[in-house]
Design a protein around this motif. Structure first.
Motif, PDB file in Angstrom:
ATOM      1  N   LYS A  44      45.018  35.878  34.274  1.00 37.58           N
ATOM      2  CA  LYS A  44      45.530  37.338  34.354  1.00 37.58           C
ATOM      3  C   LYS A  44      44.308  37.654  35.488  1.00 37.58           C
ATOM      4  O   LYS A  44      44.528  37.934  36.713  1.00 37.58           O
ATOM      5  CB  LYS A  44      45.517  37.984  32.968  1.00 37.58           C
ATOM      6  N   GLN A  45      43.091  36.902  35.017  1.00 38.16           N
ATOM      7  CA  GLN A  45      42.247  37.174  36.442  1.00 38.16           C
ATOM      8  C   GLN A  45      41.974  36.901  37.939  1.00 38.16           C
ATOM      9  O   GLN A  45      42.862  37.415  38.638  1.00 38.16           O
ATOM     10  CB  GLN A  45      40.494  37.008  36.405  1.00 38.16           C
ATOM     11  N   TYR A  46      43.210  35.863  38.086  1.00 40.72           N
ATOM     12  CA  TYR A  46      43.059  34.936  39.208  1.00 40.72           C
ATOM     13  C   TYR A  46      44.529  35.807  39.654  1.00 40.72           C
ATOM     14  O   TYR A  46      44.990  35.688  40.619  1.00 40.72           O
ATOM     15  CB  TYR A  46      43.488  33.543  39.374  1.00 40.72           C
ATOM     16  N   GLU A  47      44.936  35.686  38.911  1.00 44.29           N
ATOM     17  CA  GLU A  47      46.571  36.652  39.437  1.00 44.29           C
ATOM     18  C   GLU A  47      46.312  37.834  40.224  1.00 44.29           C
ATOM     19  O   GLU A  47      47.175  38.450  40.758  1.00 44.29           O
ATOM     20  CB  GLU A  47      47.501  36.284  38.023  1.00 44.29           C
ATOM     21  N   GLN A  48      45.576  38.627  39.211  1.00 48.81           N
ATOM     22  CA  GLN A  48      44.804  39.573  39.235  1.00 48.81           C
ATOM     23  C   GLN A  48      44.056  39.681  41.555  1.00 48.81           C
ATOM     24  O   GLN A  48      44.748  40.798  42.176  1.00 48.81           O
ATOM     25  CB  GLN A  48      43.589  40.318  38.827  1.00 48.81           C
ATOM     26  N   TYR A  49      43.371  38.722  41.406  1.00 48.26           N
ATOM     27  CA  TYR A  49      42.825  38.348  42.921  1.00 48.26           C
ATOM     28  C   TYR A  49      43.735  37.791  44.551  1.00 48.26           C
ATOM     29  O   TYR A  49      43.941  39.036  44.839  1.00 48.26           O
ATOM     30  CB  TYR A  49      41.897  37.437  42.247  1.00 48.26           C
ATOM     31  N   GLY A  50      45.084  38.087  43.266  1.00 51.51           N
ATOM     32  CA  GLY A  50      46.272  36.942  44.390  1.00 51.51           C
ATOM     33  C   GLY A  50      46.914  38.967  44.667  1.00 51.51           C
ATOM     34  O   GLY A  50      47.158  39.012  46.069  1.00 51.51           O
ATOM     35  N   TYR A  51      47.158  39.428  43.801  1.00 49.35           N
ATOM     36  CA  TYR A  51      47.788  40.929  44.331  1.00 49.35           C
ATOM     37  C   TYR A  51      47.055  41.564  44.498  1.00 49.35           C
ATOM     38  O   TYR A  51      47.294  42.030  45.418  1.00 49.35           O
ATOM     39  CB  TYR A  51      48.309  41.195  42.506  1.00 49.35           C
ATOM     40  N   TRP A  52      45.448  41.767  44.247  1.00 44.01           N
ATOM     41  CA  TRP A  52      45.127  42.996  45.098  1.00 44.01           C
ATOM     42  C   TRP A  52      44.050  42.036  46.373  1.00 44.01           C
ATOM     43  O   TRP A  52      43.726  43.372  47.442  1.00 44.01           O
ATOM     44  CB  TRP A  52      43.755  43.082  43.961  1.00 44.01           C
ATOM     45  N   LYS A  53      45.120  41.015  46.726  1.00 42.35           N
ATOM     46  CA  LYS A  53      44.250  40.577  47.809  1.00 42.35           C
ATOM     47  C   LYS A  53      45.491  41.126  49.600  1.00 42.35           C
ATOM     48  O   LYS A  53      45.281  41.374  50.505  1.00 42.35           O
ATOM     49  CB  LYS A  53      44.261  38.928  48.124  1.00 42.35           C
TER      50      LYS A  53
END
Length: 162
Positions: free
Chosen positions: A44-53
């Motif tokens: 979930k953390q890295y999914e958010q990183y990609g999303y917000w990028k």
């Protein structure tokens, strides 16, 4: 940028470099990092990183680094891999080379940092796969929502994963 839930440091670094500043790393600085308690939370953390990028890219009207494109391209490649088998055999091997190369690197770096432990080795394989697939999936979701559907950030992606 208080509008961002994730990628604040990355976005700030981009603005610094864009405006001619230099970012220095100082070896004597020490910090503690607390890892996520589970692979689900890491995902979930890295999914958010990609999303917000993608949101940052849209805001600045540019891709801030080419490196960020590797995970979403990898995920798209994985999604298209089953269709590769519809292609004639000679070309098939050529199209499978990126997959083979990725798994060779995955095994190499997992072994290199496993400290002679099979548990660490397997954990590193799972960690690397989790990081790459989750970031890539989040990036693709961000492209769909921000660029194609022209939506604002979803409420689900605004909840922190700690």
């Amino acid at each position: 940028d208080e509008e961002l839930i994730r990628n604040q440091d990355d976005e700030f670094n981009y603005r610094l470099l864009k405006n001619g500043f230099t970012i220095y790393l100082y070896r004597k600085i020490r910090s503690k990092y607390y890892v996520r308690a589970s692979f689900d939370k890491l995902f979930k953390q890295y999914e958010q990183y990609g999303y917000w990028k993608v949101y940052v890219n849209k805001k600045h009207k540019t891709i801030t680094t080419l490196r960020q494109m590797a995970p979403p391209l990898f995920v798209l490649y994985l999604l298209l891999t089953p269709f590769i088998f519809l292609i004639p055999f000679g070309i098939l091997w050529l199209l499978l080379l990126p997959n083979i190369f990725y798994y060779i690197l995955l095994l190499y770096f997992s072994f290199k940092y496993a400290d002679h432990s099979i548990t660490n080795f397997l954990g590193l394989i799972r960690s690397f796969l989790t990081l790459h697939i989750s970031y890539g999936s989040g990036y693709i979701r961000g492209v769909m929502e921000f660029l194609i559907l022209r939506k604002s950030p979803s409420i689900k992606q605004q909840v922190l994963t700690r």
